[in-house]
Motif scaffolding. Structure first.
Motif, mmCIF file in Angstrom:
data_model
loop_
_atom_site.group_PDB
_atom_site.id
_atom_site.type_symbol
_atom_site.label_atom_id
_atom_site.label_comp_id
_atom_site.label_asym_id
_atom_site.label_seq_id
_atom_site.Cartn_x
_atom_site.Cartn_y
_atom_site.Cartn_z
ATOM 1 N N GLY A 1 0.779 -1.229 0.000
ATOM 2 C CA GLY A 1 0.000 0.000 0.000
ATOM 3 C C GLY A 1 0.810 1.277 0.000
ATOM 4 O O GLY A 1 0.259 2.359 -0.177
ATOM 5 N N LYS A 2 2.115 1.180 0.216
ATOM 6 C CA LYS A 2 2.952 2.372 0.271
ATOM 7 C C LYS A 2 4.098 2.224 -0.718
ATOM 8 O O LYS A 2 4.631 1.130 -0.913
ATOM 9 C CB LYS A 2 3.516 2.574 1.687
ATOM 10 C CG LYS A 2 2.454 2.862 2.729
ATOM 11 C CD LYS A 2 3.096 3.098 4.092
ATOM 12 C CE LYS A 2 2.042 3.400 5.146
ATOM 13 N NZ LYS A 2 2.639 3.624 6.483
ATOM 14 N N LEU B 1 -5.936 -6.434 -0.915
ATOM 15 C CA LEU B 1 -7.375 -6.221 -0.845
ATOM 16 C C LEU B 1 -7.711 -4.988 -0.007
ATOM 17 O O LEU B 1 -8.680 -4.278 -0.297
ATOM 18 C CB LEU B 1 -8.064 -7.464 -0.286
ATOM 19 C CG LEU B 1 -8.025 -8.697 -1.207
ATOM 20 C CD1 LEU B 1 -8.445 -9.951 -0.448
ATOM 21 C CD2 LEU B 1 -8.914 -8.487 -2.431
ATOM 22 N N THR B 2 -6.902 -4.734 1.021
ATOM 23 C CA THR B 2 -7.095 -3.516 1.811
ATOM 24 C C THR B 2 -6.786 -2.287 0.966
ATOM 25 O O THR B 2 -7.530 -1.299 0.974
ATOM 26 C CB THR B 2 -6.199 -3.536 3.056
ATOM 27 O OG1 THR B 2 -6.478 -4.699 3.843
ATOM 28 C CG2 THR B 2 -6.427 -2.296 3.913
ATOM 29 N N THR B 3 -5.690 -2.348 0.223
ATOM 30 C CA THR B 3 -5.276 -1.208 -0.599
ATOM 31 C C THR B 3 -6.298 -0.874 -1.669
ATOM 32 O O THR B 3 -6.554 0.307 -1.953
ATOM 33 C CB THR B 3 -3.911 -1.503 -1.251
ATOM 34 O OG1 THR B 3 -2.949 -1.757 -0.226
ATOM 35 C CG2 THR B 3 -3.433 -0.325 -2.088
ATOM 36 N N ILE B 4 -6.911 -1.892 -2.269
ATOM 37 C CA ILE B 4 -7.894 -1.628 -3.326
ATOM 38 C C ILE B 4 -9.302 -1.428 -2.747
ATOM 39 O O ILE B 4 -10.273 -1.368 -3.485
ATOM 40 C CB ILE B 4 -7.893 -2.736 -4.396
ATOM 41 C CG1 ILE B 4 -8.339 -4.081 -3.834
ATOM 42 C CG2 ILE B 4 -6.513 -2.856 -5.032
ATOM 43 C CD1 ILE B 4 -8.459 -5.180 -4.880
ATOM 44 N N LEU C 1 0.613 6.673 -7.742
ATOM 45 C CA LEU C 1 0.619 7.351 -6.451
ATOM 46 C C LEU C 1 -0.242 8.610 -6.519
ATOM 47 O O LEU C 1 -0.253 9.321 -7.525
ATOM 48 C CB LEU C 1 2.045 7.711 -6.043
ATOM 49 C CG LEU C 1 3.013 6.532 -5.921
ATOM 50 C CD1 LEU C 1 4.406 7.017 -5.550
ATOM 51 C CD2 LEU C 1 2.517 5.507 -4.919
ATOM 52 N N ASP C 2 -0.936 8.891 -5.410
ATOM 53 C CA ASP C 2 -1.805 10.061 -5.368
ATOM 54 C C ASP C 2 -1.055 11.267 -4.797
ATOM 55 O O ASP C 2 0.169 11.221 -4.594
ATOM 56 C CB ASP C 2 -3.067 9.757 -4.560
ATOM 57 C CG ASP C 2 -2.778 9.425 -3.099
ATOM 58 O OD1 ASP C 2 -1.649 9.696 -2.623
ATOM 59 O OD2 ASP C 2 -3.683 8.889 -2.424
ATOM 60 N N ALA C 3 -1.791 12.356 -4.527
ATOM 61 C CA ALA C 3 -1.180 13.588 -4.042
ATOM 62 C C ALA C 3 -0.495 13.411 -2.697
ATOM 63 O O ALA C 3 0.454 14.133 -2.361
ATOM 64 C CB ALA C 3 -2.250 14.686 -3.938
ATOM 65 N N ALA D 1 -0.728 4.868 -2.455
ATOM 66 C CA ALA D 1 -1.229 4.095 -3.592
ATOM 67 C C ALA D 1 -2.604 4.580 -4.016
ATOM 68 O O ALA D 1 -3.481 4.824 -3.176
ATOM 69 C CB ALA D 1 -1.283 2.617 -3.224
ATOM 70 N N ASP D 2 -2.791 4.708 -5.325
ATOM 71 C CA ASP D 2 -4.079 5.091 -5.889
ATOM 72 C C ASP D 2 -4.598 3.932 -6.737
ATOM 73 O O ASP D 2 -4.246 3.794 -7.910
ATOM 74 C CB ASP D 2 -3.927 6.346 -6.751
ATOM 75 C CG ASP D 2 -5.257 6.813 -7.340
ATOM 76 O OD1 ASP D 2 -6.280 6.156 -7.079
ATOM 77 O OD2 ASP D 2 -5.264 7.826 -8.062
ATOM 78 N N PRO D 3 -5.426 3.069 -6.146
ATOM 79 C CA PRO D 3 -5.869 1.872 -6.890
ATOM 80 C C PRO D 3 -6.810 2.178 -8.046
ATOM 81 O O PRO D 3 -7.059 1.300 -8.875
ATOM 82 C CB PRO D 3 -6.580 1.044 -5.807
ATOM 83 C CG PRO D 3 -7.035 2.046 -4.802
ATOM 84 C CD PRO D 3 -5.991 3.127 -4.793
ATOM 85 N N ASN D 4 -7.334 3.395 -8.120
ATOM 86 C CA ASN D 4 -8.301 3.736 -9.171
ATOM 87 C C ASN D 4 -7.675 4.469 -10.358
ATOM 88 O O ASN D 4 -8.387 4.856 -11.288
ATOM 89 C CB ASN D 4 -9.421 4.593 -8.579
ATOM 90 C CG ASN D 4 -10.212 3.847 -7.518
ATOM 91 O OD1 ASN D 4 -10.475 2.657 -7.657
ATOM 92 N ND2 ASN D 4 -10.556 4.541 -6.438
ATOM 93 N N ALA D 5 -6.370 4.666 -10.315
ATOM 94 C CA ALA D 5 -5.711 5.380 -11.411
ATOM 95 C C ALA D 5 -5.749 4.544 -12.695
ATOM 96 O O ALA D 5 -5.779 3.304 -12.657
ATOM 97 C CB ALA D 5 -4.268 5.698 -11.042
#
Length: 535
Positions: free
Chosen positions: A209-210, A315-318, A511-513, A517-521
């Motif tokens: 996640g990181k 699964l937690t990250t997404i 990666l987001d701002a 982790a940005d799973p929706n990118a």
């Protein structure tokens, strides 16, 4: 295979154990299914031997997993535990440290050893592996294993001997397949090169996640060593897998795919292959494909405990929290005495909005392992999630009073004080977090502490000081305008601040701002050859 003739000289099949201290016994093995065993990397003062010792550990673990009787506590799990608890790897041959590691990792048995040259540097005179398999201070077996100077045979025979020790200590028959699969390569030079590569690879924090902060020199050194290994032995599956993972983390994905294509389906337990494949399918295919890769690895190799943890983290990250909770519960069935697993379950429960249940699970983790800083920090974090600032402060303050203290802990404690409205206490802890977060990989901690300090400055009417702090956060690489959006006044100050260059990082996800982790990118177009890895 005559070279696998009896090499183990049993010094003591059992013994009274050291007299000092109370018994530190591990949990009893489960009556059904696979047992969890922690084979710690043998300790040595010789640099070549240190790298080879890591391969001995990996070989023994692979043989145990492939036997179907054991779960593997992967070296990454061991090194992460040692780093969190401040235990040098060189101290893991001491019985108390070994048993501590075994308990933290939820093992029913732990194996610790030292590797010493028989003369000179060991290359000609061979080596001796003095190993102990242990369930408590008093319940142990020892063996002294003579190993040859040839590195390929050293790794094979050392790994085989440790695996056989575990079977015998548990009263289980030794499967004939162990001897057949012990030799990963017949090349001394390839083994030596791969040992250098592997030592670099396991130092990388392959979190889900990181993002991980990269060391270009380490990755380049690892790649060169792995390339040397596969040049000496083009059939060396473990070296190809490691090269594939190194190339993946470095962003050289086409070359990574080429390397992973050299790992045959018959290679057996090759964890680094599955990690690299997971990264690539998440990067180019989908989140669900990442889930399928990890489930496939577990189906093929049920003893692959690291993959079970990665699946739950993935699964937690997404944000598939019900599935993540099921995955952690399945992990707990295997490892019921792990405070870490309970802490992760509490994290997922909090995301599901079950704040009270999350706190209860975190409390159980602390009760299970009262000395665990991680368990206490998880409990403090659950109190933060529930807005129970007083409880969060009390819990995190106890952790912060026990050096060494991680800056991330101070950041959370400062945030709890901020939530409680105690600006002076919050400022003190956040300043400590900024000052002690000195490494490149801690840039997020420094930046987020600066943003929280800016919020404090604004509450005191010090807009100029707040802007200076926001500029410092932006210079670290944080998109402070996005991060500060929760506070319109803070966001206005942060508007148009230039974002600095972050350290070079890698993640299977975009990666987001926040740098998370940005799973929706959106996915990128895959490189040539990716189709062979798709799930």
């Amino acid at each position: 295979m005559r070279w696998l003739s009896a090499l183990v000289a049993l010094v003591a099949l059992s013994g009274p154990g050291p007299a000092r201290g109370a018994d530190l016994g591990l949990q009893p093995p489960r009556r059904d299914g696979r047992r969890v065993v922690a084979i710690l990397p043998p300790v040595t003062e010789n640099e070549d031997a240190r790298q080879l010792a890591l391969l001995v550990q990996a070989r023994a673990s692979a043989l145990l997993v492939e036997s179907g009787a054991y779960h593997d506590v992967h070296i990454k799990m061991i090194t992460s535990m040692a780093e969190r608890d401040g235990i040098p790897l060189g101290a893991l041959d001491e019985p108390e440290h070994a048993l501590h590691a075994g308990r933290r990792l939820g093992a029913s048995r732990v194996v610790h050893a030292i590797l010493v040259p028989n003369g000179g540097d060991g290359a000609w005179g061979g080596w001796t592996l003095r190993a102990t398999t242990r369930r408590s201070l008093k319940d142990f077996r020892r063996a002294s294993i003579t190993l040859p100077g040839d590195f390929s045979r050293l790794v094979a025979e050392g790994g085989l001997a440790l695996a056989e020790m575990v079977f015998r200590a548990d009263g289980l028959p030794v499967p004939p397949s162990l001897r057949v699969r012990a030799l990963a390569t017949e090349s001394h030079d390839a083994t030596r090169a791969f040992a250098r590569c592997y030592a670099h690879v396991i130092e990388q924090p392959f979190r889900i996640g990181k993002a991980i902060v990269l060391s270009k020199k380490q990755l380049d050194d690892a790649a060169r060593a792995c390339e040397e290994a596969v040049k000496d032995d083009p059939g060396y599956a473990e070296a190809w897998a490691a090269l594939g993972l190194v190339r993946t983390v470095a962003g050289e994905d086409a070359r990574a795919i080429e390397a992973l294509g050299k790992v045959p389906a018959t290679a057996g337990y090759v964890p680094l292959y599955w990690l690299a494949r997971y990264w690539l399918v998440v990067r180019y295919q989908s989140n669900d494909a990442g889930t399928r890769v990890l489930r496939s690895a577990i189906d093929r190799l049920p003893g692959f405990l690291l993959a079970r943890g990665y699946l739950a983290q993935h699964l937690t990250t997404i944000r598939q929290y019900p599935a993540a909770l099921d995955a952690w519960r399945a992990y707990r069935e295997i490892n019921p005495e792990s405070a870490y697993v309970l802490g992760q379950m509490s994290h997922v429960l909090s995301h599901l909005g079950k704040k009270d249940e999350a706190i209860d699970e975190a409390r159980r983790a602390v009760a299970l392992d009262a000395d665990s800083r991680d368990a206490a920090v998880e409990l403090g974090s659950r109190y933060i999630d529930a807005g129970r600032w007083k409880d969060a402060i009390a819990t995190l303050a106890r952790v912060a009073a026990r050096p060494p203290v991680r800056p991330e802990t101070l950041l959370r404690l400062g945030y709890a004080h901020l939530g409680a409205g105690d600006l002076n206490a919050a400022e003190g802890e956040l300043e400590r977090a900024r000052k002690t977060a000195t490494s490149r990989k801690e840039w997020r901690t420094r930046a987020r502490a600066a943003v929280d300090l800016a919020a404090i400055a604004l509450r005191r009417g010090k807009a100029d000081a707040a802007r200076v702090l926001l500029e410092a956060a932006a210079a670290e690489g944080l998109d402070v305008a996005a991060v500060a959006a929760y506070d319109p006044t803070l966001a206005k100050l942060a508007k148009s601040l230039p974002v600095g260059q972050r350290p070079s990082e890698a993640s299977p996800f975009a990666l987001d701002a926040h740098g998370d982790a940005d799973p929706n990118a959106a996915r990128r177009s895959p490189p040539p050859g990716f189709g062979a890895l798709k799930m």
